[in-house]
Design an enzyme around this catalytic site. Structure first.
Site, short mmCIF file in Angstrom:
data_model
loop_
_atom_site.label_atom_id
_atom_site.label_comp_id
_atom_site.label_asym_id
_atom_site.label_seq_id
_atom_site.Cartn_x
_atom_site.Cartn_y
_atom_site.Cartn_z
N HIS A 64 35.44 39.96 36.89
CA HIS A 64 34.08 39.93 37.44
C HIS A 64 33.77 38.53 37.96
O HIS A 64 34.23 37.52 37.39
CB HIS A 64 33.06 40.33 36.37
CG HIS A 64 32.88 41.81 36.26
ND1 HIS A 64 32.48 42.44 35.10
CD2 HIS A 64 33.03 42.80 37.18
CE1 HIS A 64 32.40 43.76 35.30
NE2 HIS A 64 32.74 43.99 36.56
N ASP A 66 31.29 36.48 37.90
CA ASP A 66 30.65 35.44 37.10
C ASP A 66 31.60 34.80 36.10
O ASP A 66 31.22 33.90 35.35
CB ASP A 66 29.41 35.98 36.39
CG ASP A 66 29.70 37.17 35.47
OD1 ASP A 66 30.66 37.91 35.75
OD2 ASP A 66 28.96 37.36 34.48
N HIS A 315 26.81 34.06 26.83
CA HIS A 315 26.75 35.05 27.90
C HIS A 315 25.42 35.82 27.84
O HIS A 315 25.37 37.04 27.84
CB HIS A 315 27.93 36.04 27.81
CG HIS A 315 28.14 36.83 29.07
ND1 HIS A 315 27.58 38.07 29.27
CD2 HIS A 315 28.84 36.58 30.21
CE1 HIS A 315 27.94 38.54 30.44
NE2 HIS A 315 28.71 37.66 31.04
#
Length: 368
Positions: A64, A66, A315
């Site tokens: 992903h 990010d 996160h």
């Protein structure tokens, strides 16, 4: 020897003015390793006391953006700050899911990016259990195409060891590093860094009685070698060394709503530090799981099952501002996430820490 970890980005989805995208650096024994590299990581490095040029290994938990979009730019910036006349530059080893090799090769190739140092990508083979069907990346999408990038060295393809339910990444004189499978919207991994046990202290009084004088013989015994004295007496390390000092263990898990198989529990058992995502609070559990993420109580459940010493939550959804920016009346309080994890860990002895950008945690040596 010192060991610490610095969080460069603790937010999810995208970098914001108050939280960078996922990235943290582990420093130990002269090594400097980067775990995930979201967009803006190189800027975060410049704001920190760390030096990007010291990074020798990179670990990408999943593909992903990010957790990945910052990697090509970071490599290019490190190259720009590399002395072109420097000889025998070390290869940067990069570990991550199948498809990472193709991503870097195409990105660096299309942008005409040349590096002044070699790199190698070591891919972990994913399994179908790691994500829903729509999250599976096709072989066509992740297949290698074209020749190696000019600075790319051939990397390994690492398969799951079925007997241990984990991936063996490498072992050197200081560490053993393995990976485990996690369930997310696309295949995700966790990483376990296990330091080798250290020799115990020398029993100096006994050595004096045996007639062994301080000096080179002490070093050989400390290194595990037997030594023969002038009188013919053989001294074994086991005779003159106290009990070994257990090595430290750090586990860093990527995005997940659950772990898969026994591998993660075995790898994380007794860890000094477990870094686990907690994207949303417990009140949003259904939404978190639907998006492949965890809540503080879910992270705490893993920490309790593994009997870890410290659980570090990170996160976070960008709705949760750092404690220093929290205002009275704000609906989403990041401190509530810590409270939820602590409630789930009552009487366990596990310490809970909220990660914030640029937080550095020391990981002390274990005592005998």
């Amino acid at each position: 020897m010192t060991m610490d970890m610095t969080f460069l980005g603790t937010g999810s989805a995208y970098p914001s003015p108050h939280r960078g995208a996922s990235a943290l650096v582990l420093r130990a024994e002269g090594e400097c390793w980067l775990f995930d590299c979201g967009e803006g990581t190189q800027t975060q490095l410049m704001k920190s006391q760390l030096r990007a040029g010291r990074i020798t290994k990179v670990f990408i938990s999943h593909l992903h953006g990010d957790h990945l979009f910052g990697l090509p730019g970071l490599l290019c910036t490190v190259s720009l700050n590399t002395n072109p006349e420097q000889q025998n530059l070390n290869c940067v080893d990069i570990y991550g899911p199948r498809g990472l090799r193709h991503f870097l090769r195409v990105t660096l190739g299309l942008t005409g990016s040349q590096l002044l140092f070699p790199y190698a990508v070591h891919e972990l083979e994913t399994t179908t259990e790691q994500s829903p069907e729509e999250g599976q990346l096709s072989l066509e999408m992740t297949a290698e195409c074209g020749p190696l990038h000019p600075q790319e060295q051939p990397g390994r393809t690492i398969s799951l060891d079925v007997s241990s339910d984990c991936y063996f990444l490498f072992e050197d004189k200081k560490f053993v590093v393995k990976a485990c499978r996690l369930f997310h919207r696309i295949p995700s991994f966790g990483f376990c860094i296990q330091e080798h046990d250290r020799p115990g202290r020398l029993k100096t009084e006994l050595l004096k009685e045996l007639g062994v004088k301080p000096g080179p013989l002490y070093g050989r015994l400390k290194a595990g070698e037997s030594v023969t004295l002038e009188n013919g007496r053989v001294v074994l390390p086991s005779e003159v060394l106290e009990e070994a000092i257990p090595g430290r263990k750090v586990c860093i898990l990527g995005d997940c709503s659950s772990v898969l198989g026994d591998g993660p529990l075995k790898l994380c058992k007794g860890a000094d530090v477990l870094v686990h995502e907690a994207t949303l609070g417990d009140e949003h559990r259904e939404k978190a799981v639907d998006h492949g993420h965890s809540t503080p109580t879910m992270a705490a459940t893993m920490a309790r099952a593994c009997c870890v010493q410290r659980l570090v939550l990170y996160h976070f959804s960008q709705r949760y501002k750092p404690c220093s920016m929290q205002k009275e009346g704000d609906e989403d309080n990041v401190s509530e996430l810590k409270r939820q994890a602590e409630d789930a860990l009552q009487d366990s002895g596990v310490e809970v820490t909220l990660a914030e950008d640029f937080l550095t945690l020391q990981i002390p040596l274990k005592r005998q």
